[in-house]
Scaffold this active site. Structure first.
Site, PDB file in Angstrom:
ATOM      1  N   ALA A   1       0.873  -1.182   0.000  1.00 22.10           N
ATOM      2  CA  ALA A   1       0.000   0.000   0.000  1.00 22.10           C
ATOM      3  C   ALA A   1       0.908   1.228   0.000  1.00 22.10           C
ATOM      4  O   ALA A   1       2.076   1.153   0.397  1.00 22.10           O
ATOM      5  CB  ALA A   1      -0.885  -0.025   1.238  1.00 22.10           C
TER       6      ALA A   1
ATOM      7  N   GLY B   1       0.618  -4.956   0.773  1.00 19.33           N
ATOM      8  CA  GLY B   1      -0.543  -5.073  -0.122  1.00 19.33           C
ATOM      9  C   GLY B   1      -0.215  -5.790  -1.425  1.00 19.33           C
ATOM     10  O   GLY B   1      -1.097  -6.416  -2.032  1.00 19.33           O
TER      11      GLY B   1
ATOM     12  N   GLU C   1      -0.413  -9.348  -0.517  1.00 19.16           N
ATOM     13  CA  GLU C   1      -1.837  -9.660  -0.261  1.00 19.16           C
ATOM     14  C   GLU C   1      -2.610  -9.751  -1.573  1.00 19.16           C
ATOM     15  O   GLU C   1      -3.504 -10.589  -1.730  1.00 19.16           O
ATOM     16  CB  GLU C   1      -2.436  -8.588   0.654  1.00 19.16           C
ATOM     17  CG  GLU C   1      -1.869  -8.660   2.073  1.00 19.16           C
ATOM     18  CD  GLU C   1      -2.269  -7.479   2.936  1.00 19.16           C
ATOM     19  OE1 GLU C   1      -1.940  -6.333   2.554  1.00 19.16           O
ATOM     20  OE2 GLU C   1      -2.921  -7.680   3.973  1.00 19.16           O
TER      21      GLU C   1
ATOM     22  N   GLU D   1       4.450  -5.046   7.424  1.00 27.44           N
ATOM     23  CA  GLU D   1       3.709  -3.936   8.044  1.00 27.44           C
ATOM     24  C   GLU D   1       4.140  -3.616   9.471  1.00 27.44           C
ATOM     25  O   GLU D   1       4.143  -2.451   9.871  1.00 27.44           O
ATOM     26  CB  GLU D   1       2.195  -4.215   8.017  1.00 27.44           C
ATOM     27  CG  GLU D   1       1.542  -4.045   6.657  1.00 27.44           C
ATOM     28  CD  GLU D   1       1.627  -5.291   5.781  1.00 27.44           C
ATOM     29  OE1 GLU D   1       2.363  -6.239   6.133  1.00 27.44           O
ATOM     30  OE2 GLU D   1       0.938  -5.321   4.749  1.00 27.44           O
TER      31      GLU D   1
END
Ligand code: COA
Length: 260
Positions: A66, A111, A114, A134
């Site tokens: 992200a 992300g 993911e 993260e």
């Protein structure tokens, strides 16, 4: 929708979606998430699009997570919304009803990892590094990582990866079941296309039913999952594709599936 962070191409039944922010290692900002959502909606609505290959532009990354610059400015309420929007998109990808092949090279972090995990199949190049870092940022995975990673690699390995934040190499990812195949970088897209063509040769309806049944594994108790399987098996027997597939076998020829 005109895309700035995504390349979208269609060829021979395959949709190629390429994350296209290479100068930021394809980090998933708000715009990239919305463009990806639009791209997948186009694929969902197009019956001629039967398999997706998802990759990242540039040499360094599939997607490095992200967008940290955006995350750093979020209020808690906004962050919850961002997490839910991302989860919703990744669920949509997982439940698209068409196989999505992630062609992973370089960094697939946060992300990006993911996103790859929400895909149906994952082929990685030898330079791939996959992980959920993260906690190094004072965060936890927010796009489904705490749920999909243990389902793929087991809780113990998932705990190690999430708590240390350290990525695994492509070889390790293969060993633990996080990716299905590892190939040299120059062969990555061809390997994804070989899979896509193998799937394209099969009945589109049967592929869709098989995806639906398999996605319930781990969600439903085994007895209920098998009830769904039997119902879809019965439904498959009512399709023209089943008649054609079984007839072609008996006539010793290749089947021509219509998708009906
Ligand atoms: N969000 C926003 N920008 C990112 C990013 C991310 N997740 N990952 C990389 N970038 C940007 C960098 O800020 C840099 O931008 P700049 O040139 O404008 O400064 C550019 O992409 C290139 O990254 P850089 O860090 O210089 O490349 P590197 O080869 O030295 O390091 C990584 C690569 C992947 C190790 C490093 O970029 C990194 O750790 N990224 C964050 C990974 C992460 O924590 N992801 C989870 C987010 S929740």
């Amino acid at each position: 929708m005109a895309y700035e962070t995504l390349l979208f191409e269609q060829r021979d039944g395959i949709s190629f979606l390429t994350l296209n922010r290479p100068e930021k290692l394809n980090a998933l900002n708000r715009q990239a998430i919305e463009e990806l959502r639009d791209g997948f909606e186009r694929v969902a609505a197009d019956a001629s699009a039967r398999v997706v290959i998802l990759t990242g532009a540039g040499e360094k990354a599939f997607a490095a997570g992200a967008d940290i610059a955006e995350l750093s400015a979020l209020t808690p309420v906004e962050a919850e919304e961002v997490s839910r929007r991302g989860q919703d998109l990744f669920d949509r990808i997982e439940n698209l009803g068409k196989p999505v092949i992630a062609a992973v090279h370089g960094y697939a972090l946060g992300g990006g990892c993911e996103l790859a995990m929400a895909c149906t199949l994952r082929v990685a190049s030898e330079d791939a590094r996959l992980g959920l870092p993260e906690v190094k940022l004072g965060l936890i995975p927010g796009y489904g990582g705490t749920q999909r990673l243990p389902r793929l690699v087991g809780k113990g390995k998932a705990l190690e990866m999430v708590l240390t934040g350290e990525p695994v190499t492509a070889e390790e990812a293969l060993r633990i079941g996080l990716v299905h195949r590892v190939v040299p970088r120059r062969e990555l897209m061809e390997a994804a296309e070989v899979w896509a063509r193998k799937i394209l040769a099969n009945s589109p309806v049967a592929v869709r039913f098989a995806l639906r049944a398999l996605h319930q594994a781990g969600e439903l108790p085994c007895s209920k999952g098998q009830m769904l399987e039997a119902a879809l098996f019965g439904l498959a027997c009512a399709t023209e594709d089943m008649k054609e597939g079984t007839r072609a076998f008996l006539e010793k020829r290749a089947p021509k599936f219509s998708g009906r």
